[in-house]
Every structure is written in structure tokens, then in C-alpha cells.
Design a protein around this motif. Sequence first.
Motif, PDB file in Angstrom:
ATOM      1  N   MET A   1      -1.815 -50.034  -1.901  1.00  0.00           N
ATOM      2  CA  MET A   1      -0.889 -50.028  -3.015  1.00  0.00           C
ATOM      3  C   MET A   1      -1.417 -50.938  -4.120  1.00  0.00           C
ATOM      4  SD  MET A   1       2.853 -50.073  -1.352  1.00  0.00           S
ATOM      5  CE  MET A   1       3.207 -49.052   0.038  1.00  0.00           C
ATOM      6  N   ALA A   2      -1.058 -50.613  -5.336  1.00  0.00           N
ATOM      7  CA  ALA A   2      -1.545 -51.362  -6.489  1.00  0.00           C
ATOM      8  C   ALA A   2      -0.900 -52.747  -6.568  1.00  0.00           C
ATOM      9  CB  ALA A   2      -1.247 -50.592  -7.765  1.00  0.00           C
ATOM     10  N   ARG A   3      -1.647 -53.681  -7.112  1.00  0.00           N
ATOM     11  CA  ARG A   3      -1.133 -55.037  -7.325  1.00  0.00           C
ATOM     12  C   ARG A   3      -0.920 -55.247  -8.809  1.00  0.00           C
ATOM     13  NH1 ARG A   3      -3.988 -59.208  -3.320  1.00  0.00           N
ATOM     14  NH2 ARG A   3      -2.123 -60.304  -3.857  1.00  0.00           N
ATOM     15  N   ASN A   4       0.107 -55.996  -9.148  1.00  0.00           N
ATOM     16  CA  ASN A   4       0.327 -56.266 -10.562  1.00  0.00           C
ATOM     17  C   ASN A   4      -0.473 -57.488 -10.995  1.00  0.00           C
ATOM     18  OD1 ASN A   4       1.725 -58.575  -9.879  1.00  0.00           O
ATOM     19  ND2 ASN A   4       3.736 -57.744 -10.299  1.00  0.00           N
TER      20      ASN A   4
ATOM     21  N   SER B   1       3.244 -54.329  -4.224  1.00  0.00           N
ATOM     22  CA  SER B   1       4.399 -53.445  -4.190  1.00  0.00           C
ATOM     23  C   SER B   1       4.512 -52.856  -2.789  1.00  0.00           C
ATOM     24  CB  SER B   1       4.275 -52.340  -5.235  1.00  0.00           C
ATOM     25  OG  SER B   1       3.204 -51.497  -4.924  1.00  0.00           O
ATOM     26  N   ASN B   2       5.740 -52.539  -2.386  1.00  0.00           N
ATOM     27  CA  ASN B   2       5.938 -51.988  -1.059  1.00  0.00           C
ATOM     28  C   ASN B   2       7.192 -51.131  -1.029  1.00  0.00           C
ATOM     29  OD1 ASN B   2       8.191 -53.855  -0.442  1.00  0.00           O
ATOM     30  ND2 ASN B   2       6.578 -55.387  -0.567  1.00  0.00           N
ATOM     31  N   MET B   3       7.354 -50.375   0.073  1.00  0.00           N
ATOM     32  CA  MET B   3       8.489 -49.472   0.252  1.00  0.00           C
ATOM     33  C   MET B   3       9.392 -50.001   1.367  1.00  0.00           C
ATOM     34  SD  MET B   3       8.158 -46.668  -1.692  1.00  0.00           S
ATOM     35  CE  MET B   3       8.948 -45.331  -0.844  1.00  0.00           C
ATOM     36  N   TYR B   4      10.702 -49.831   1.159  1.00  0.00           N
ATOM     37  CA  TYR B   4      11.686 -50.173   2.181  1.00  0.00           C
ATOM     38  C   TYR B   4      12.902 -49.293   1.937  1.00  0.00           C
ATOM     39  CZ  TYR B   4      14.971 -52.895   4.952  1.00  0.00           C
ATOM     40  OH  TYR B   4      15.903 -53.290   5.875  1.00  0.00           O
ATOM     41  N   ASP B   5      13.405 -48.644   2.939  1.00  0.00           N
ATOM     42  CA  ASP B   5      14.548 -47.723   2.824  1.00  0.00           C
ATOM     43  C   ASP B   5      14.304 -46.628   1.791  1.00  0.00           C
ATOM     44  OD1 ASP B   5      16.086 -48.796   4.803  1.00  0.00           O
ATOM     45  OD2 ASP B   5      17.425 -49.912   3.476  1.00  0.00           O
ATOM     46  N   GLY B   6      13.058 -46.220   1.609  1.00  0.00           N
ATOM     47  CA  GLY B   6      12.743 -45.177   0.639  1.00  0.00           C
ATOM     48  C   GLY B   6      12.764 -45.650  -0.801  1.00  0.00           C
ATOM     49  N   ILE B   7      12.794 -46.962  -1.031  1.00  0.00           N
ATOM     50  CA  ILE B   7      12.826 -47.543  -2.369  1.00  0.00           C
ATOM     51  C   ILE B   7      11.552 -48.336  -2.579  1.00  0.00           C
ATOM     52  CG2 ILE B   7      14.089 -49.061  -3.932  1.00  0.00           C
ATOM     53  CD1 ILE B   7      16.543 -48.627  -2.081  1.00  0.00           C
TER      54      ILE B   7
ATOM     55  N   PHE C   1       9.614 -51.328  -4.198  1.00  0.00           N
ATOM     56  CA  PHE C   1       9.872 -52.648  -4.763  1.00  0.00           C
ATOM     57  C   PHE C   1       8.584 -53.217  -5.339  1.00  0.00           C
ATOM     58  CE2 PHE C   1      13.177 -52.114  -1.570  1.00  0.00           C
ATOM     59  CZ  PHE C   1      14.301 -52.414  -2.325  1.00  0.00           C
ATOM     60  N   SER C   2       8.719 -54.018  -6.390  1.00  0.00           N
ATOM     61  CA  SER C   2       7.563 -54.588  -7.078  1.00  0.00           C
ATOM     62  C   SER C   2       6.909 -55.706  -6.289  1.00  0.00           C
ATOM     63  CB  SER C   2       7.967 -55.123  -8.448  1.00  0.00           C
ATOM     64  OG  SER C   2       8.515 -54.101  -9.221  1.00  0.00           O
ATOM     65  N   SER C   3       7.668 -56.356  -5.423  1.00  0.00           N
ATOM     66  CA  SER C   3       7.108 -57.475  -4.667  1.00  0.00           C
ATOM     67  C   SER C   3       7.839 -57.613  -3.335  1.00  0.00           C
ATOM     68  CB  SER C   3       7.235 -58.781  -5.454  1.00  0.00           C
ATOM     69  OG  SER C   3       8.597 -59.145  -5.579  1.00  0.00           O
ATOM     70  N   ILE C   4       7.271 -58.393  -2.471  1.00  0.00           N
ATOM     71  CA  ILE C   4       7.884 -58.660  -1.174  1.00  0.00           C
ATOM     72  C   ILE C   4       9.138 -59.501  -1.363  1.00  0.00           C
ATOM     73  CG2 ILE C   4       7.529 -59.830   1.039  1.00  0.00           C
ATOM     74  CD1 ILE C   4       4.557 -58.998   0.792  1.00  0.00           C
ATOM     75  N   VAL C   5       9.127 -60.405  -2.335  1.00  0.00           N
ATOM     76  CA  VAL C   5      10.297 -61.240  -2.608  1.00  0.00           C
ATOM     77  C   VAL C   5      11.468 -60.375  -3.077  1.00  0.00           C
ATOM     78  CG1 VAL C   5      11.196 -63.090  -4.063  1.00  0.00           C
ATOM     79  CG2 VAL C   5       8.899 -63.263  -3.130  1.00  0.00           C
ATOM     80  N   GLU C   6      11.191 -59.391  -3.934  1.00  0.00           N
ATOM     81  CA  GLU C   6      12.243 -58.479  -4.396  1.00  0.00           C
ATOM     82  C   GLU C   6      12.807 -57.675  -3.218  1.00  0.00           C
ATOM     83  OE1 GLU C   6      12.950 -54.954  -7.701  1.00  0.00           O
ATOM     84  OE2 GLU C   6      10.924 -55.682  -7.331  1.00  0.00           O
ATOM     85  N   ARG C   7      11.940 -57.213  -2.326  1.00  0.00           N
ATOM     86  CA  ARG C   7      12.382 -56.476  -1.140  1.00  0.00           C
ATOM     87  C   ARG C   7      13.253 -57.342  -0.245  1.00  0.00           C
ATOM     88  NH1 ARG C   7       8.228 -56.046   3.281  1.00  0.00           N
ATOM     89  NH2 ARG C   7       9.014 -58.141   3.443  1.00  0.00           N
ATOM     90  N   ASP C   8      12.834 -58.593  -0.033  1.00  0.00           N
ATOM     91  CA  ASP C   8      13.613 -59.499   0.802  1.00  0.00           C
ATOM     92  C   ASP C   8      14.967 -59.808   0.175  1.00  0.00           C
ATOM     93  OD1 ASP C   8      11.566 -59.501   2.615  1.00  0.00           O
ATOM     94  OD2 ASP C   8      10.752 -61.443   1.972  1.00  0.00           O
ATOM     95  N   PHE C   9      15.021 -59.906  -1.155  1.00  0.00           N
ATOM     96  CA  PHE C   9      16.293 -60.147  -1.833  1.00  0.00           C
ATOM     97  C   PHE C   9      17.200 -58.927  -1.678  1.00  0.00           C
ATOM     98  CE2 PHE C   9      18.982 -60.800  -5.676  1.00  0.00           C
ATOM     99  CZ  PHE C   9      19.566 -61.979  -5.248  1.00  0.00           C
ATOM    100  N   TYR C  10      16.629 -57.728  -1.715  1.00  0.00           N
ATOM    101  CA  TYR C  10      17.406 -56.510  -1.471  1.00  0.00           C
ATOM    102  C   TYR C  10      17.993 -56.533  -0.060  1.00  0.00           C
ATOM    103  CZ  TYR C  10      18.465 -51.662  -0.351  1.00  0.00           C
ATOM    104  OH  TYR C  10      19.097 -50.526   0.070  1.00  0.00           O
TER     105      TYR C  10
END
Length: 71
Positions: free
Chosen positions: A1-4, A10-16, A18-27
Motif C-alpha cells: 500500500m502507498a505511504r503518504n 494506509s490500511n483496510m479495516y471493516d471494508g474501510i 484508513f490513512s493511518s494506523i492511528v486513524e484506524r485505531d481511533f475508529y
Amino acid sequence: MARNKYGAKSNMYDGIRFSSIVERDFYKYLSSTFGKENIKVHPRYLIIPGEKVGNIKHRARFYTADFECMN
């Protein structure tokens, strides 16, 4: 996956995507607190509508938030 430019992966979780792992963890935190049905991910808001002034077209301006929590 591309890096900013800040090095976040960036990564996927629940089919969404996310721009970062921190954003995913906050979700994950928000979904456990508010429930998944009460969270909108990456909602888009119109800030300035597009218009045409004379012969010049001005594009609409949008803001995309990370999350919107509804209670």
C-alpha cells in the motif's frame, strides 16, 4: 500500500480504507464507544458551492472529515 509524505501506512479495516494506523485505531475506539451504526467515516461537507461568474467557473469546495459521531 502507498505511504503518504508523513510516512503513515494506509490500511483496510471493516471494508474501510484508513490513512493511518492511528486513524484506524481511533475508529475502533469510537465504534466500541458509540457503536458502528452511529459513526460516519470520511463524511464530505460542502463548504463553498460552485458558481459561474461571468465567463469564469469556480469549483465547489468540500471538506472531508475523518469521522462524524452521532448520538
